[in-house]
Design a protein around this motif. Structure first.
Motif, PDB file in Angstrom:
ATOM      1  N   ASP A  89       7.581  -5.997  -6.855  1.00 37.47           N
ATOM      2  CA  ASP A  89       6.036  -7.113  -6.827  1.00 37.47           C
ATOM      3  C   ASP A  89       7.164  -8.375  -6.946  1.00 37.47           C
ATOM      4  O   ASP A  89       6.382  -9.442  -6.248  1.00 37.47           O
ATOM      5  N   ILE A 112       4.146  -1.158  -2.882  1.00 39.94           N
ATOM      6  CA  ILE A 112       2.894  -0.568  -2.169  1.00 39.94           C
ATOM      7  C   ILE A 112       2.864   1.121  -2.035  1.00 39.94           C
ATOM      8  O   ILE A 112       2.606   2.068  -2.722  1.00 39.94           O
ATOM      9  N   LYS A 115       2.780   2.152  -5.833  1.00 40.93           N
ATOM     10  CA  LYS A 115       1.709   2.518  -6.260  1.00 40.93           C
ATOM     11  C   LYS A 115       0.952   1.921  -5.435  1.00 40.93           C
ATOM     12  O   LYS A 115      -0.045   0.234  -5.172  1.00 40.93           O
ATOM     13  N   GLU A 117      -2.709   1.885  -4.759  1.00 40.50           N
ATOM     14  CA  GLU A 117      -4.359   1.983  -5.126  1.00 40.50           C
ATOM     15  C   GLU A 117      -4.319   0.168  -5.892  1.00 40.50           C
ATOM     16  O   GLU A 117      -5.374   0.217  -5.353  1.00 40.50           O
ATOM     17  N   ALA A 118      -3.362   0.050  -5.577  1.00 46.44           N
ATOM     18  CA  ALA A 118      -2.789  -1.798  -6.339  1.00 46.44           C
ATOM     19  C   ALA A 118      -3.079  -2.131  -5.016  1.00 46.44           C
ATOM     20  O   ALA A 118      -2.548  -3.102  -3.805  1.00 46.44           O
ATOM     21  N   ALA A 119      -4.185  -3.178  -5.418  1.00 48.92           N
ATOM     22  CA  ALA A 119      -4.545  -4.056  -4.149  1.00 48.92           C
ATOM     23  C   ALA A 119      -3.717  -5.337  -4.011  1.00 48.92           C
ATOM     24  O   ALA A 119      -3.438  -5.917  -3.015  1.00 48.92           O
ATOM     25  N   HIS A 120      -3.165  -6.274  -4.856  1.00 46.95           N
ATOM     26  CA  HIS A 120      -2.633  -7.566  -4.920  1.00 46.95           C
ATOM     27  C   HIS A 120      -1.453  -7.441  -4.512  1.00 46.95           C
ATOM     28  O   HIS A 120      -0.312  -7.661  -3.425  1.00 46.95           O
ATOM     29  N   HIS A 121      -0.736  -5.618  -4.533  1.00 45.80           N
ATOM     30  CA  HIS A 121       0.363  -5.767  -3.797  1.00 45.80           C
ATOM     31  C   HIS A 121       0.025  -5.963  -2.225  1.00 45.80           C
ATOM     32  O   HIS A 121       0.987  -6.253  -0.974  1.00 45.80           O
ATOM     33  N   TRP A 122      -0.703  -5.139  -1.647  1.00 48.30           N
ATOM     34  CA  TRP A 122      -1.250  -5.607   0.357  1.00 48.30           C
ATOM     35  C   TRP A 122      -1.567  -6.696   0.207  1.00 48.30           C
ATOM     36  O   TRP A 122      -1.298  -7.286   0.753  1.00 48.30           O
ATOM     37  N   PHE A 123      -2.515  -7.563  -0.562  1.00 49.65           N
ATOM     38  CA  PHE A 123      -2.150  -8.833  -0.694  1.00 49.65           C
ATOM     39  C   PHE A 123      -1.214  -9.857  -0.706  1.00 49.65           C
ATOM     40  O   PHE A 123      -0.917 -10.497   0.214  1.00 49.65           O
TER      41      PHE A 123
END
Length: 135
Positions: A89, A112, A115, A117-123
């Protein structure tokens, strides 16, 4: 208050690299870009291959608008295997800041994968895709 804690960390002799890194992060958050860069450099001197320290140095150089040195720092970070989501990230954010959206997208996808489940990576992936015109 945070800087007072950093001063206590920096008072230890010798100052361990993680204390220098934490103090660099606090200094950068406080707008003390030159001090942050100096502390990040000291941390790297003690542990030159630590991906978190390499990323912090690159973020400091970007904050100082020293883009040539920041690109060199990002290249050094890219040469070290990024094995965790946060390392990928960080590298993705740095590539994105330097305008290299294709490499940033790859890094965010690796984060992603590590991890999901980490929303900030998707964001971050979404922001990067949007900046590159792919959304």
């Amino acid at each position: 208050m945070a800087w007072q804690h950093c001063q206590a960390l920096l008072a230890v002799d010798p100052v361990p690299a993680p204390s220098l890194d934490i103090s660099s992060r606090v200094a950068l958050a406080m707008g003390q870009r030159k001090l942050a860069n100096e502390l990040a450099g000291r941390a790297l001197h003690l542990d030159a291959d630590n991906p978190l320290f390499l990323a912090q140095r690159a973020f400091c150089l970007l904050a100082l608008r020293d883009y040539a040195e920041a690109e060199d720092a990002v290249a050094a970070l890219a040469a070290v295997p990024c094995e965790t989501a946060i390392e990928n990230d960080n590298l993705g954010n740095l590539y994105s800041e330097l305008g290299n959206h294709d490499k940033a997208v790859d890094c965010f996808r690796q984060a992603i994968a590590c991890k999901p489940e980490a929303a900030h990576h998707w964001f971050n992936l979404g922001l990067c895709l949007q900046a590159g015109g792919d959304l």
